[in-house]
Write a protein that holds these residues in place. Structure first.
Motif, PDB file in Angstrom:
ATOM      1  N   ALA A  53       0.608  -1.060   0.297  1.00  0.00           N
ATOM      2  CA  ALA A  53       0.138   0.004  -0.167  1.00  0.00           C
ATOM      3  C   ALA A  53       0.901   0.901   0.177  1.00  0.00           C
ATOM      4  O   ALA A  53       1.694   1.061   0.259  1.00  0.00           O
ATOM      5  CB  ALA A  53      -1.243   0.114   1.288  1.00  0.00           C
ATOM      6  N   VAL A  54      -0.133   2.610   0.091  1.00  0.00           N
ATOM      7  CA  VAL A  54       1.586   3.225  -0.375  1.00  0.00           C
ATOM      8  C   VAL A  54       1.506   4.334   0.202  1.00  0.00           C
ATOM      9  O   VAL A  54       2.659   4.630   0.077  1.00  0.00           O
ATOM     10  CB  VAL A  54      -0.086   4.901  -0.400  1.00  0.00           C
ATOM     11  N   GLN A  55       1.315   3.756   2.141  1.00  0.00           N
ATOM     12  CA  GLN A  55       2.555   4.323   3.386  1.00  0.00           C
ATOM     13  C   GLN A  55       3.398   3.065   3.406  1.00  0.00           C
ATOM     14  O   GLN A  55       4.578   3.287   4.582  1.00  0.00           O
ATOM     15  CB  GLN A  55       1.797   3.990   3.802  1.00  0.00           C
ATOM     16  N   TYR A  56       3.599   2.010   2.518  1.00  0.00           N
ATOM     17  CA  TYR A  56       5.189   1.318   2.383  1.00  0.00           C
ATOM     18  C   TYR A  56       6.031   1.561   1.597  1.00  0.00           C
ATOM     19  O   TYR A  56       6.817   0.885   1.791  1.00  0.00           O
ATOM     20  CB  TYR A  56       4.047  -0.637   3.167  1.00  0.00           C
ATOM     21  N   LEU A  57       5.183   2.049   0.282  1.00  0.00           N
ATOM     22  CA  LEU A  57       6.369   2.235  -0.895  1.00  0.00           C
ATOM     23  C   LEU A  57       7.826   2.447  -0.315  1.00  0.00           C
ATOM     24  O   LEU A  57       8.639   1.988  -1.087  1.00  0.00           O
ATOM     25  CB  LEU A  57       5.551   2.827  -1.892  1.00  0.00           C
ATOM     26  N   SER A  87      -5.190   0.328  -4.052  1.00  0.00           N
ATOM     27  CA  SER A  87      -6.219   0.348  -3.714  1.00  0.00           C
ATOM     28  C   SER A  87      -7.126   1.682  -2.586  1.00  0.00           C
ATOM     29  O   SER A  87      -8.440   1.565  -2.871  1.00  0.00           O
ATOM     30  CB  SER A  87      -7.067  -0.914  -3.243  1.00  0.00           C
ATOM     31  N   THR A  88      -6.576   2.169  -2.022  1.00  0.00           N
ATOM     32  CA  THR A  88      -6.832   2.700  -1.123  1.00  0.00           C
ATOM     33  C   THR A  88      -6.660   4.131  -1.608  1.00  0.00           C
ATOM     34  O   THR A  88      -7.298   4.924  -0.746  1.00  0.00           O
ATOM     35  CB  THR A  88      -6.140   2.920   0.066  1.00  0.00           C
ATOM     36  N   LEU A 104      -8.852   6.905  -8.502  1.00  0.00           N
ATOM     37  CA  LEU A 104      -8.268   5.557  -9.386  1.00  0.00           C
ATOM     38  C   LEU A 104      -6.542   6.976 -10.065  1.00  0.00           C
ATOM     39  O   LEU A 104      -5.531   6.517 -10.580  1.00  0.00           O
ATOM     40  CB  LEU A 104      -9.032   5.571 -10.743  1.00  0.00           C
ATOM     41  N   ASP A 105      -6.760   8.134 -10.092  1.00  0.00           N
ATOM     42  CA  ASP A 105      -5.718   9.020 -10.820  1.00  0.00           C
ATOM     43  C   ASP A 105      -4.473   8.630  -9.803  1.00  0.00           C
ATOM     44  O   ASP A 105      -3.155   8.913 -10.777  1.00  0.00           O
ATOM     45  CB  ASP A 105      -6.461  10.506 -10.979  1.00  0.00           C
ATOM     46  N   GLN A 106      -4.769   9.037  -8.794  1.00  0.00           N
ATOM     47  CA  GLN A 106      -2.867   9.259  -7.911  1.00  0.00           C
ATOM     48  C   GLN A 106      -2.380   6.984  -7.974  1.00  0.00           C
ATOM     49  O   GLN A 106      -1.897   7.153  -8.254  1.00  0.00           O
ATOM     50  CB  GLN A 106      -3.640   9.091  -6.688  1.00  0.00           C
ATOM     51  N   ASN A 107      -2.825   6.153  -8.181  1.00  0.00           N
ATOM     52  CA  ASN A 107      -3.300   5.044  -8.652  1.00  0.00           C
ATOM     53  C   ASN A 107      -2.579   5.251  -9.589  1.00  0.00           C
ATOM     54  O   ASN A 107      -1.495   4.716  -9.561  1.00  0.00           O
ATOM     55  CB  ASN A 107      -3.851   3.541  -7.675  1.00  0.00           C
ATOM     56  N   LEU A 108      -2.820   5.222 -10.335  1.00  0.00           N
ATOM     57  CA  LEU A 108      -2.122   5.374 -11.501  1.00  0.00           C
ATOM     58  C   LEU A 108      -0.817   6.295 -12.204  1.00  0.00           C
ATOM     59  O   LEU A 108      -0.066   5.542 -12.933  1.00  0.00           O
ATOM     60  CB  LEU A 108      -3.014   5.759 -12.689  1.00  0.00           C
ATOM     61  N   LEU A 151       6.262   3.256 -11.011  1.00  0.00           N
ATOM     62  CA  LEU A 151       6.800   2.549 -11.038  1.00  0.00           C
ATOM     63  C   LEU A 151       6.438   1.458 -11.709  1.00  0.00           C
ATOM     64  O   LEU A 151       7.621   0.408 -12.046  1.00  0.00           O
ATOM     65  CB  LEU A 151       5.878   1.661  -9.608  1.00  0.00           C
ATOM     66  N   LEU A 152       6.157   1.971 -12.827  1.00  0.00           N
ATOM     67  CA  LEU A 152       6.139   0.529 -14.448  1.00  0.00           C
ATOM     68  C   LEU A 152       7.773   1.127 -14.704  1.00  0.00           C
ATOM     69  O   LEU A 152       8.679   0.462 -15.183  1.00  0.00           O
ATOM     70  CB  LEU A 152       5.161   1.354 -14.597  1.00  0.00           C
TER      71      LEU A 152
END
Length: 355
Positions: free
Chosen positions: A99-103, A134-135, A138-142, A148-149
């Motif tokens: 998740a975002v807090q562990y990146l 997932s938390t 969508l825009d931030q997710n992508l 990361l890609l």
């Protein structure tokens, strides 16, 4: 072949997509559960994926250390040694549910480490990493997925993304009942627009269709794996009609399935739901709850059957060979390996090890 090279992992995923089967992705938390997963894959004559979650990675480093990068790299090093003895199967290593807090304390450092390995002519420690967005919107997710890609390309690894939310709890990460448990074709088209469909780097996608982590009685989880078919068809159609900027409208995808998909929260799923999901392009299915129970159930059985031998009761001395961790550990490994074989059979990967 033992631990997959990047090329071998790509071959594995393509073979699953074209062959209409999926690989069990088994979460492990120790060298014992790793060995159980390897044993199960070998007995099923199946290639497979072994993965470690955010909590599992910390646990693997030891509770006094509790460092996810250390635990992950220790697992990868151990796996490479023991997997050499399973020459007839190929295993990929994966990190699960970041998740975002562990990146910044887990996946980004691992990708940087692997990019250095590749720069020095070595194979990356892992073959793929999951970004769990997932938390976040969508825009931030992508946006994070795009970053990361690029890093995955440098590390020669595959990125896994999650679109929507999986219900239940996984390593302390919980999605509420009001979370978006069903992805839409519109979400998928936006993923294709932002990440491409392989042109900008290889990734696999976990679109949600009512998935829930954990163990539940039959009927509680309302899966709709047909959603995955809608996502595949409508994305392929959008590309062919030139509606996805940056993608060649003339491109055709195998069986009109542009995405390689992942099935999360699959414990307790019916054979029919699993078959439908695989038929709609699932190439990887996460299995954690069922294999955890299989391991622990066998250990509990040993303890109950040998109660007066594993405990020093009424001043007695017990029986060392019964409380020796190897005695109950072996039972756990055998039971978990059997559950891995069952998963390979359910997903169709049994007997399909690449030669």
């Amino acid at each position: 072949m033992t631990i997959a090279t990047p090329e071998r992992y790509a071959h594995m995923l393509e073979a699953a997509r074209s062959g209409g089967y999926a690989y069990p992705a088994i979460n492990v938390t120790s060298t014992q559960t790793l060995n159980a997963a390897l044993q199960g894959f070998a007995e099923a004559e199946s290639d497979g994926i072994i993965q470690v979650s955010v909590g599992g990675a910390s646990y693997l480093s030891g509770q006094a250390v509790a460092d996810r990068v250390t635990g992950s790299l220790a697992l990868a090093a151990f796996a490479r040694e023991v997997a050499k003895r399973y020459s007839h199967i190929t295993i990929a290593l994966h990190t699960d549910h970041c998740a975002v807090q562990y990146l910044d304390e887990w996946v980004r450092p691992l990708l940087a480490y692997e990019a250095e390995q590749v720069a020095h002519g070595e194979e990356p420690a892992f073959q793929s990493h999951m970004w769990d967005g997932s938390t976040v919107p969508l825009d931030q997710n992508l946006t994070i997925a795009e970053e990361l890609l690029d890093k995955s390309q440098a590390a020669r690894t595959v990125l896994e993304i999650e679109i929507g939310a999986v219900g239940g709890e996984e390593d302390g990460h919980r999605a509420s009942e009001n979370a978006k448990l069903y992805s839409t074709p519109e979400d998928a088209v936006e993923v294709a627009r932002r990440l491409g469909l392989g042109e900008r780097g290889r990734y696999i996608a976990a679109f949600t269709f009512g998935n829930v982590h954990g163990a539940y009685k039959p009927g509680f989880v309302k899966l709709r794996p047909d959603i995955l078919g809608d996502i595949q068809r409508e994305t392929a159609s959008a590309v062919s009609q030139g509606k996805v900027e940056g993608l060649d409208a003339s491109t055709r995808y195998p069986d009109d399935k542009p995405f390689m998909l992942v099935f999360h929260g699959g414990s307790g799923s019916s054979p029919e739901d699993i078959a439908t999901a695989v038929g709609n392009g699932v190439v990887k299915m996460n299995i954690d709850t069922d294999t955890q129970y299989a391991f622990t159930r066998a250990v509990a059985g040993h303890m109950f059957a040998n109660y007066d031998k594993v405990l020093k009761i009424d001043g007695e001395v017990g029986e060392k060979k019964q409380y020796d961790p190897r005695s109950w550990g072996k039972q756990g490994e055998i039971s978990m390996a059997q559950r891995v074989v069952e998963a390979c059979q359910e997903l169709g990967s049994a007997g399909h090890a690449l030669r």
